[in-house]
Motif scaffolding. Structure first.
Motif, PDB file in Angstrom:
ATOM      1  N   SER A   1      17.115  62.601  53.066  1.00  0.00           N
ATOM      2  CA  SER A   1      17.414  63.011  51.748  1.00  0.00           C
ATOM      3  C   SER A   1      18.760  62.389  51.457  1.00  0.00           C
ATOM      4  O   SER A   1      19.576  61.688  52.207  1.00  0.00           O
ATOM      5  CB  SER A   1      17.649  64.579  51.760  1.00  0.00           C
ATOM      6  OG  SER A   1      18.891  64.956  52.420  1.00  0.00           O
ATOM      7  N   THR A   2      19.124  62.314  50.142  1.00  0.00           N
ATOM      8  CA  THR A   2      20.338  61.637  49.587  1.00  0.00           C
ATOM      9  C   THR A   2      21.765  62.287  50.211  1.00  0.00           C
ATOM     10  O   THR A   2      22.559  61.499  50.401  1.00  0.00           O
ATOM     11  CB  THR A   2      20.214  61.575  48.130  1.00  0.00           C
ATOM     12  OG1 THR A   2      19.029  60.863  47.464  1.00  0.00           O
ATOM     13  CG2 THR A   2      21.482  60.859  47.499  1.00  0.00           C
TER      14      THR A   2
ATOM     15  N   ILE B   1      23.559  58.959  52.349  1.00  0.00           N
ATOM     16  CA  ILE B   1      24.632  58.476  51.754  1.00  0.00           C
ATOM     17  C   ILE B   1      25.838  58.620  52.668  1.00  0.00           C
ATOM     18  O   ILE B   1      26.517  57.613  52.911  1.00  0.00           O
ATOM     19  CB  ILE B   1      25.100  58.653  50.339  1.00  0.00           C
ATOM     20  CG1 ILE B   1      23.726  58.704  49.248  1.00  0.00           C
ATOM     21  CG2 ILE B   1      26.100  58.291  50.003  1.00  0.00           C
ATOM     22  CD1 ILE B   1      23.058  56.977  49.211  1.00  0.00           C
TER      23      ILE B   1
ATOM     24  N   TYR C   1      15.037  53.603  51.511  1.00  0.00           N
ATOM     25  CA  TYR C   1      14.282  54.354  50.541  1.00  0.00           C
ATOM     26  C   TYR C   1      15.030  54.415  49.378  1.00  0.00           C
ATOM     27  O   TYR C   1      16.183  54.155  49.323  1.00  0.00           O
ATOM     28  CB  TYR C   1      14.463  55.922  51.197  1.00  0.00           C
ATOM     29  CG  TYR C   1      13.844  55.939  52.661  1.00  0.00           C
ATOM     30  CD1 TYR C   1      12.387  55.766  52.819  1.00  0.00           C
ATOM     31  CD2 TYR C   1      14.450  56.484  53.738  1.00  0.00           C
ATOM     32  CE1 TYR C   1      11.836  55.727  54.202  1.00  0.00           C
ATOM     33  CE2 TYR C   1      14.093  56.541  54.965  1.00  0.00           C
ATOM     34  CZ  TYR C   1      12.821  56.119  55.163  1.00  0.00           C
ATOM     35  OH  TYR C   1      12.709  56.286  56.368  1.00  0.00           O
ATOM     36  N   GLU C   2      14.279  54.809  48.418  1.00  0.00           N
ATOM     37  CA  GLU C   2      15.111  54.806  47.030  1.00  0.00           C
ATOM     38  C   GLU C   2      16.071  55.662  47.011  1.00  0.00           C
ATOM     39  O   GLU C   2      17.367  55.467  46.200  1.00  0.00           O
ATOM     40  CB  GLU C   2      14.064  55.502  46.050  1.00  0.00           C
ATOM     41  CG  GLU C   2      13.066  54.262  45.567  1.00  0.00           C
ATOM     42  CD  GLU C   2      13.420  52.980  45.136  1.00  0.00           C
ATOM     43  OE1 GLU C   2      14.215  53.065  44.482  1.00  0.00           O
ATOM     44  OE2 GLU C   2      13.007  51.945  45.691  1.00  0.00           O
ATOM     45  N   HIS C   3      16.341  56.920  47.681  1.00  0.00           N
ATOM     46  CA  HIS C   3      17.387  57.752  47.515  1.00  0.00           C
ATOM     47  C   HIS C   3      18.783  57.326  48.183  1.00  0.00           C
ATOM     48  O   HIS C   3      19.667  57.895  48.324  1.00  0.00           O
ATOM     49  CB  HIS C   3      17.012  59.133  48.039  1.00  0.00           C
ATOM     50  CG  HIS C   3      16.659  59.265  49.477  1.00  0.00           C
ATOM     51  ND1 HIS C   3      15.240  58.927  49.907  1.00  0.00           N
ATOM     52  CD2 HIS C   3      17.280  59.434  50.713  1.00  0.00           C
ATOM     53  CE1 HIS C   3      15.260  59.127  51.186  1.00  0.00           C
ATOM     54  NE2 HIS C   3      16.514  59.339  51.770  1.00  0.00           N
ATOM     55  N   SER C   4      18.767  56.262  48.943  1.00  0.00           N
ATOM     56  CA  SER C   4      19.848  55.898  49.717  1.00  0.00           C
ATOM     57  C   SER C   4      19.951  54.271  49.100  1.00  0.00           C
ATOM     58  O   SER C   4      20.753  53.727  50.023  1.00  0.00           O
ATOM     59  CB  SER C   4      19.782  55.795  51.264  1.00  0.00           C
ATOM     60  OG  SER C   4      18.618  55.047  51.601  1.00  0.00           O
TER      61      SER C   4
END
Length: 190
Positions: A65-66, A70, A151-154
């Motif tokens: 998850s973001t 992050i 992934y897109e969230h990172s």
């Protein structure tokens, strides 16, 4: 990166020349290693069965998850950048005239007062340069995202450009994104 490098620099500035050299070497090792090698080490550290989860007694998926990806990527990137910044900040500290230290000690200043009231203000231009270099380098991080959390969230700006160009085959939009990133970096540098 800058805060960590500043703490290491302030701690190392009171050491002997030999221990300052050891500090430089130890903290600069990640910077001289290839990005993918460091990413592999950190992949093991952040893994579900890695040392962080072992210490915490859990099996957290840090890149799921973001909210966790992050910070994990930030810690990984910062660990690599601290070495180079420590070398530059330590060089700035060692270039300060020793007579300032002697004058402050004669006036009754403690070591902590000397560091925060004399050394820190003198090296502030170098600290601001390090902040600028970190801000310019942050959107360009790509190898750690590819190796650890593709992934897109990172995603960073560079990873998004890479995905657009080489995964989706949309070279025009990727070129436009790269130009916008260049303009943004030039504006920050200005």
């Amino acid at each position: 990166q800058v805060g960590g490098a500043l703490i290491v620099t302030m701690a190392a500035s009171g050491l002997s020349k030999r221990w300052q050299d050891v500090t430089r070497f130890v903290f600069y090792i990640p910077a001289i290693a290839a990005g993918m090698i460091i990413a592999s080490v950190w992949e093991w550290v952040w893994h579900r069965n890695g040392p962080i989860n072992w210490v915490l007694g859990t099996t957290i998926n840090f890149f799921g998850s973001t909210a966790l990806a992050i910070p994990a990527l930030s810690i990984t990137t910062a660990s690599v950048g601290i070495g180079g910044m420590t070398i530059m900040l330590l060089a700035a500290v060692l270039s300060i005239d020793k007579s300032l230290y002697d004058s402050a000690k004669i006036d009754g200043a403690t070591d902590m007062q000397i560091k925060w009231r004399i050394v820190f203000p003198i090296i502030m231009p170098t600290v601001w340069l390090m902040v600028l270099l970190s801000a310019i380098g942050a959107p360009q991080v790509i190898e750690y995202v590819i190796a650890l959390a593709p992934y897109e969230h990172s995603a960073t700006a560079a990873y998004d450009i890479y995905q657009t160009a080489f995964v989706m085959g949309r070279y025009g939009p990727a070129s436009a994104k790269a130009v916008v990133l260049l303009i943004w970096m030039l504006a920050m540098a200005w």
